[in-house]
Design an enzyme around this catalytic site. Structure first.
Site, PDB file in Angstrom:
ATOM      1  N   GLU A  81    -113.263 -28.118 -18.334  1.00 38.90           N
ATOM      2  CA  GLU A  81    -112.428 -27.971 -17.143  1.00 38.90           C
ATOM      3  C   GLU A  81    -112.670 -26.601 -16.529  1.00 38.90           C
ATOM      4  O   GLU A  81    -112.721 -25.592 -17.236  1.00 38.90           O
ATOM      5  CB  GLU A  81    -110.919 -28.038 -17.469  1.00 38.90           C
ATOM      6  CG  GLU A  81    -110.403 -29.403 -17.788  1.00 38.90           C
ATOM      7  CD  GLU A  81    -108.902 -29.407 -18.106  1.00 38.90           C
ATOM      8  OE1 GLU A  81    -108.176 -28.508 -17.611  1.00 38.90           O
ATOM      9  OE2 GLU A  81    -108.470 -30.303 -18.837  1.00 38.90           O
ATOM     10  N   GLU A 116    -106.701 -28.712 -25.429  1.00 32.05           N
ATOM     11  CA  GLU A 116    -105.845 -27.528 -25.373  1.00 32.05           C
ATOM     12  C   GLU A 116    -104.644 -27.558 -26.312  1.00 32.05           C
ATOM     13  O   GLU A 116    -103.489 -27.599 -25.861  1.00 32.05           O
ATOM     14  CB  GLU A 116    -105.349 -27.294 -23.942  1.00 32.05           C
ATOM     15  CG  GLU A 116    -106.445 -27.206 -22.920  1.00 32.05           C
ATOM     16  CD  GLU A 116    -105.958 -26.785 -21.537  1.00 32.05           C
ATOM     17  OE1 GLU A 116    -104.740 -26.726 -21.321  1.00 32.05           O
ATOM     18  OE2 GLU A 116    -106.804 -26.499 -20.678  1.00 32.05           O
TER      19      GLU A 116
HETATM   20  C1  PNW Z   1    -105.021 -27.405 -18.125  1.00 34.44           C
HETATM   21  N1  PNW Z   1    -101.313 -22.075 -18.731  1.00 34.44           N
HETATM   22  O1  PNW Z   1    -103.700 -27.023 -18.323  1.00 34.44           O
HETATM   23  C2  PNW Z   1    -104.985 -28.886 -18.444  1.00 34.44           C
HETATM   24  O2  PNW Z   1    -105.914 -29.335 -19.393  1.00 34.44           O
HETATM   25  C3  PNW Z   1    -104.955 -29.783 -17.253  1.00 34.44           C
HETATM   26  O3  PNW Z   1    -104.336 -30.988 -17.598  1.00 34.44           O
HETATM   27  C4  PNW Z   1    -104.280 -29.049 -16.098  1.00 34.44           C
HETATM   28  O4  PNW Z   1    -104.048 -29.884 -15.020  1.00 34.44           O
HETATM   29  C5  PNW Z   1    -105.188 -27.880 -15.744  1.00 34.44           C
HETATM   30  O5  PNW Z   1    -105.413 -27.040 -16.855  1.00 34.44           O
HETATM   31  C6  PNW Z   1    -104.680 -27.018 -14.593  1.00 34.44           C
HETATM   32  O6  PNW Z   1    -103.486 -26.376 -14.943  1.00 34.44           O
HETATM   33  C7  PNW Z   1    -103.192 -25.750 -18.403  1.00 34.44           C
HETATM   34  O7  PNW Z   1    -100.094 -21.987 -18.492  1.00 34.44           O
HETATM   35  C8  PNW Z   1    -101.848 -25.625 -18.107  1.00 34.44           C
HETATM   36  O8  PNW Z   1    -101.978 -21.070 -19.122  1.00 34.44           O
HETATM   37  C9  PNW Z   1    -101.229 -24.418 -18.228  1.00 34.44           C
HETATM   38  C10 PNW Z   1    -101.952 -23.321 -18.644  1.00 34.44           C
HETATM   39  C11 PNW Z   1    -103.304 -23.441 -18.945  1.00 34.44           C
HETATM   40  C12 PNW Z   1    -103.921 -24.669 -18.820  1.00 34.44           C
END
Ligand code: PNW
Length: 449
Positions: A355, A166
């Site tokens: 994921e 990401e």
């Molecule tokens: C992902 N947003 O993070 C990550 O790859 C993981 O480490 C995390 O725990 C998981 O999704 C759940 O959140 C994100 O703000 C964090 O759009 C924030 C966002 C998207 C993905």
């Protein structure tokens, strides 16, 4: 027997984690601080003042955790390596850090579990941030030194790699919005950071191949599918911008070798000059590798507004929509729409959902957690995944986020994504109902009731 809910016989079922979110042991065996350690220590940045210092103590409990994976029928495990364990200082390779991951890989092998290793899942060594972090092009050299070390050490036994997890979060949330480490609010920095991350992805794929390694390597992007809040022209425009910001800014360079023109223009006043893009960079970035990882959680319904000041957009939560404990709308059909779009506009290389999952309000009672909400969420997304495969889509695997409850970044320990409950006082692991349900799915290679 071929059941209507069967997946292809070679479909990969797995679970995912990341280093900073589960390992703890922040000072063990020569590890130095990452930008997340620093960020957590900055008051007001992480809910409840939580830090990853202990997390799930996976660093000390990995043998028990791998046995638990095996007991739950897991055959594929996606995890990331903590860069500051491997290079705690500039130019200094730390053998003890490598030893930990060697032991973890050995344990997985003994249990018949195949690893997918993420090289970078956001825990940048603080010493690199002290030199400007991802905004400084030298970070790319440091990343390459680190990635080459991992390929040399583990390349022959790890069949699948993610160069990055990401980049949108690492660059835009970290350097632009400021809600992730290092917590800066500067769009020139964010866009330069994204560029350097993408460049390091392309170079890592090249290096991997030059080293004669024959596994699969690719990048993981967080993508969504978005809809406009209304048919008004300004909302249609806002949706297009949001899509450019979250999806196209990363997909276009990797699959088409160019940043989207409309977004280059939109960002220009914030960036000043695109002088960090050097001749040849986009040719290097134009390198999808062997697989595309996608992390999908929700869709975005977008209107023109001011909430996201640089982008002049707002998120809208449609009436009567169902949300997870993150407040994210549950919209499984958008996973299908997203993958159809990837296929139509970008690529036919194998896609892995690296994921997908939900935070739910879990209660541990009499040794049990009845997380029906998580089961419903995963089931609905698996149905859409199967539909995509039936439609001829090249989807090869699914990794549930997450194996364990863990440190959910700016939300600390309050949000629980695990199919295994973690008591952070005692560190006791308790598989939730979803873990047993998922075990059945994997056993029958199809969606269980
Ligand atoms: C992902 N947003 O993070 C990550 O790859 C993981 O480490 C995390 O725990 C998981 O999704 C759940 O959140 C994100 O703000 C964090 O759009 C924030 C966002 C998207 C993905």
């Amino acid at each position: 027997m071929n059941n209507k809910s069967d997946f292809p016989s070679d479909f990969i079922w797995g679970v995912a984690t990341s280093s900073y979110q589960i390992e703890g042991a922040a000072d063990a065996d020569g590890r130095t601080a990452s930008i997340w350690d620093t960020f957590c220590r900055t008051p007001g940045k992480v809910a409840g003042g939580d830090t990853g210092e202990r997390a799930c103590e996976h660093y000390y409990r990995f043998r028990e955790d791998v046995r638990l994976l095996a007991d739950l029928g897991i055959k594929h495990y996606r995890f990331s390596i903590a860069w500051p364990r491997i290079y705690p200082e500039k130019g200094k390779l730390n053998r003890e850090g490598l030893d930990f991951y060697r032991s973890l890989l050995n344990e997985l092998k003994e249990c018949g579990i195949q690893p997918l290793v993420t090289v970078y899942h956001w825990d940048l060594p603080q010493w690199i941030q002290d030199e400007g972090g991802w905004t400084n092009r030298e970070a790319v050299d440091h990343y390459m030194e680190y990635a080459r070390t991992l390929f040399e050490e583990f390349g022959r036994e790890v069949p699948m790699w993610n160069t990055h997890n990401e980049p949108w979060c690492a660059a835009f949330l970290g350097y632009g919005v400021g809600v992730h480490a290092p917590g800066h609010r500067n769009w020139r920095e964010a866009i330069a950071a994204a560029h350097h991350i993408l460049l390091s992805h392309g170079l890592a794929v090249q290096a991997y191949r030059e080293m004669g390694l024959t596994g699969q390597i690719g990048i993981t992007l967080n993508l969504d599918h978005n809809d406009p809040a209304s048919d008004r022209e300004e909302d249609l425009e806002a949706r297009r911008r949001h899509d450019g910001y979250l999806n196209r800014w990363f997909l276009d360079p990797v699959f088409k070798g160019a940043y989207p023109q409309d977004m280059m223009e939109w960002f220009l006043p914030h960036v000043g000059e695109y002088d960090f893009i050097q001749p040849g960079d986009l040719e290097t970035i134009h390198e999808p590798g062997d697989l595309l990882g996608i992390n999908y959680y929700s869709r975005g319904v977008i209107r023109s507004g001011t909430g996201h000041s640089m982008l002049l957009t707002d998120y809208v939560l449609p009436e009567n929509s169902e949300v997870t404990d993150m407040g994210w709308e549950i919209h499984p059909e958008s996973l299908h729409r997203l993958m159809q779009r990837l296929r139509k506009d970008y690529t036919s290389i194998p896609i892995f959902i690296t994921e997908n999952g939900a935070a739910t309000k879990d209660v541990l009672e009499n040794g049990k957690v009845e997380d029906e909400g998580r089961i419903r969420y995963v089931k609905a997304h698996l149905e859409q995944s199967l539909k995509f495969i039936r439609d001829g889509g090249n989807l090869k695997g699914y990794y549930l986020w997450s194996f364990l409850d863990n440190f959910e970044w700016a939300f600390g320990y309050e949000k629980r994504f695990g199919m295994v409950h973690v008591d952070y006082e005692t560190q006791v692991r308790t598989p939730k109902a979803s873990a047993y349900w998922y075990r059945d799915v994997m056993r029958r290679n199809g969606i269980a009731d």
